[in-house]
Design a protein around this motif. Structure first.
Motif, PDB file in Angstrom:
ATOM      1  N   ASP A   1       0.861  -1.184   0.000  1.00  0.00           N
ATOM      2  CA  ASP A   1       0.000   0.000   0.000  1.00  0.00           C
ATOM      3  C   ASP A   1       0.902   1.240   0.000  1.00  0.00           C
ATOM      4  O   ASP A   1       2.127   1.146  -0.011  1.00  0.00           O
ATOM      5  CB  ASP A   1      -0.995  -0.015   1.160  1.00  0.00           C
ATOM      6  N   ARG A   2       0.298   2.409   0.020  1.00  0.00           N
ATOM      7  CA  ARG A   2       1.068   3.641  -0.130  1.00  0.00           C
ATOM      8  C   ARG A   2       1.881   3.998   1.113  1.00  0.00           C
ATOM      9  O   ARG A   2       2.729   4.897   1.076  1.00  0.00           O
ATOM     10  CB  ARG A   2       0.137   4.789  -0.524  1.00  0.00           C
ATOM     11  N   THR A  23       1.895  -0.934  -6.138  1.00  0.00           N
ATOM     12  CA  THR A  23       1.443  -0.193  -4.955  1.00  0.00           C
ATOM     13  C   THR A  23      -0.023   0.191  -5.132  1.00  0.00           C
ATOM     14  O   THR A  23      -0.425   0.677  -6.190  1.00  0.00           O
ATOM     15  CB  THR A  23       2.294   1.075  -4.756  1.00  0.00           C
ATOM     16  N   HIS A  24      -0.834   0.005  -4.085  1.00  0.00           N
ATOM     17  CA  HIS A  24      -2.282   0.207  -4.173  1.00  0.00           C
ATOM     18  C   HIS A  24      -2.780   0.994  -2.956  1.00  0.00           C
ATOM     19  O   HIS A  24      -2.094   1.091  -1.936  1.00  0.00           O
ATOM     20  CB  HIS A  24      -3.000  -1.146  -4.235  1.00  0.00           C
ATOM     21  N   ASP A  25      -3.977   1.495  -3.077  1.00  0.00           N
ATOM     22  CA  ASP A  25      -4.619   2.145  -1.950  1.00  0.00           C
ATOM     23  C   ASP A  25      -4.922   1.098  -0.881  1.00  0.00           C
ATOM     24  O   ASP A  25      -5.240  -0.052  -1.197  1.00  0.00           O
ATOM     25  CB  ASP A  25      -5.914   2.822  -2.407  1.00  0.00           C
ATOM     26  N   ALA A  26      -4.844   1.493   0.375  1.00  0.00           N
ATOM     27  CA  ALA A  26      -5.109   0.557   1.474  1.00  0.00           C
ATOM     28  C   ALA A  26      -6.512  -0.025   1.410  1.00  0.00           C
ATOM     29  O   ALA A  26      -6.773  -1.117   1.941  1.00  0.00           O
ATOM     30  CB  ALA A  26      -4.886   1.254   2.813  1.00  0.00           C
ATOM     31  N   PHE A  77      -2.873  -5.638   5.006  1.00  0.00           N
ATOM     32  CA  PHE A  77      -1.605  -4.966   4.793  1.00  0.00           C
ATOM     33  C   PHE A  77      -0.880  -4.911   6.134  1.00  0.00           C
ATOM     34  O   PHE A  77      -1.465  -4.507   7.155  1.00  0.00           O
ATOM     35  CB  PHE A  77      -1.827  -3.552   4.250  1.00  0.00           C
TER      36      PHE A  77
END
Length: 253
Positions: free
Chosen positions: A120-121, A194-197, A215
């Motif tokens: 995640d970010r 990489t992705h949003d939580a 995560f």
């Protein structure tokens, strides 16, 4: 000294079993295999795993290795035997395909595992808590026969988490030695980006295999994963963070 001899016995409808004693010439064994296939659909041999000479003789007489039969009763005691066999429909050995199939039957094979590094970010890593073990692991799974590892990891992510994430480049190749009933394996870790939580809110778990997926911070990775898995994740993260190509490790080292 026992004189070499070969015996062919019909053990079931269409199935013959061949055995030999002493240093029987391979040409003789091969001739008996061919002769038996004139009246049988299958000819097989059960060979002692400790008898390398008999294994070579079985192979070069045209019998393909099929696997190990455990606990066969011989002289009243249970023993293991390697099963070799040839079918009447097998491609002849003098044809390239037939010879390649013979070699393919006994050359070593290695299990491959495909995993995906999804972050995640905030730099946390997506981990799965599996139903069949206590420790957590990266999403992914075993590569099927004749399946690309890249295709396999995408398939596993879709089947187990309901996520459509295209695997990126290879991040890490990690060799796992034989352990606790498992043969050795090669684990290939692919970049999942990489992705949003909020990605975890879209997960649809395959309940038979996945308890939950979250995560996790680096500290949680070390706490929840087996030591070799934590090392693998740390090595994969180091490669991604440094922007370098894949590296090779053994149990994450």
């Amino acid at each position: 000294m026992t004189e070499p001899s070969t015996t062919v016995t019909t053990i079931a409808d269409g199935i013959a079993r061949i055995s030999w004693t002493g240093e029987e010439p391979i040409d003789v064994i091969r001739h008996n295999v061919v002769a038996a296939l004139a009246d049988h659909a299958r000819v097989e041999a059960l060979v002692d795993p400790d008898d390398e000479g008999a294994q070579r003789a079985a192979t070069w007489s045209g019998l393909r290795r099929e696997g190990v039969m455990r606990g066969v009763t011989v002289d009243g005691a249970p023993v293991d035997r390697i099963v070799y066999a040839r079918l009447a429909t097998d491609t002849p050995l003098h044809e390239p395909e037939g010879f390649r199939a013979l070699l393919n039957s006994f050359l070593p094979r290695k299990r491959a595992i495909g995993q995906m590094l999804v972050r995640d970010r905030d730099g946390r890593v997506l981990l799965c808590h599996l139903t069949y073990k206590t420790d957590w692991d990266l999403p992914g799974g075993v590569v099927e026969v004749n399946e690309s590892p890249r295709v396999a990891v995408g398939r596993e992510i879709k089947e187990e988490l309901g996520l459509d994430i295209a695997p990126g480049g290879l991040v890490l190749a990690d060799w796992l030695p034989a352990w606790s009933g498992w043969d050795d394996a090669v684990c290939l870790v692919f970049d999942g980006g990489t992705h949003d939580a909020a990605l975890t809110e879209t997960i649809v778990r395959e309940a038979r295999e996945i308890r939950t997926a979250e995560f996790c911070t680096p500290a949680q990775v070390r706490d929840r994963c087996a030591d070799f898995t934590a090392r693998r994740i740390e090595a994969a993260l180091a490669n991604v963070d440094a922007g370098r190509g894949p590296s090779y490790t053994e149990s994450g080292r």
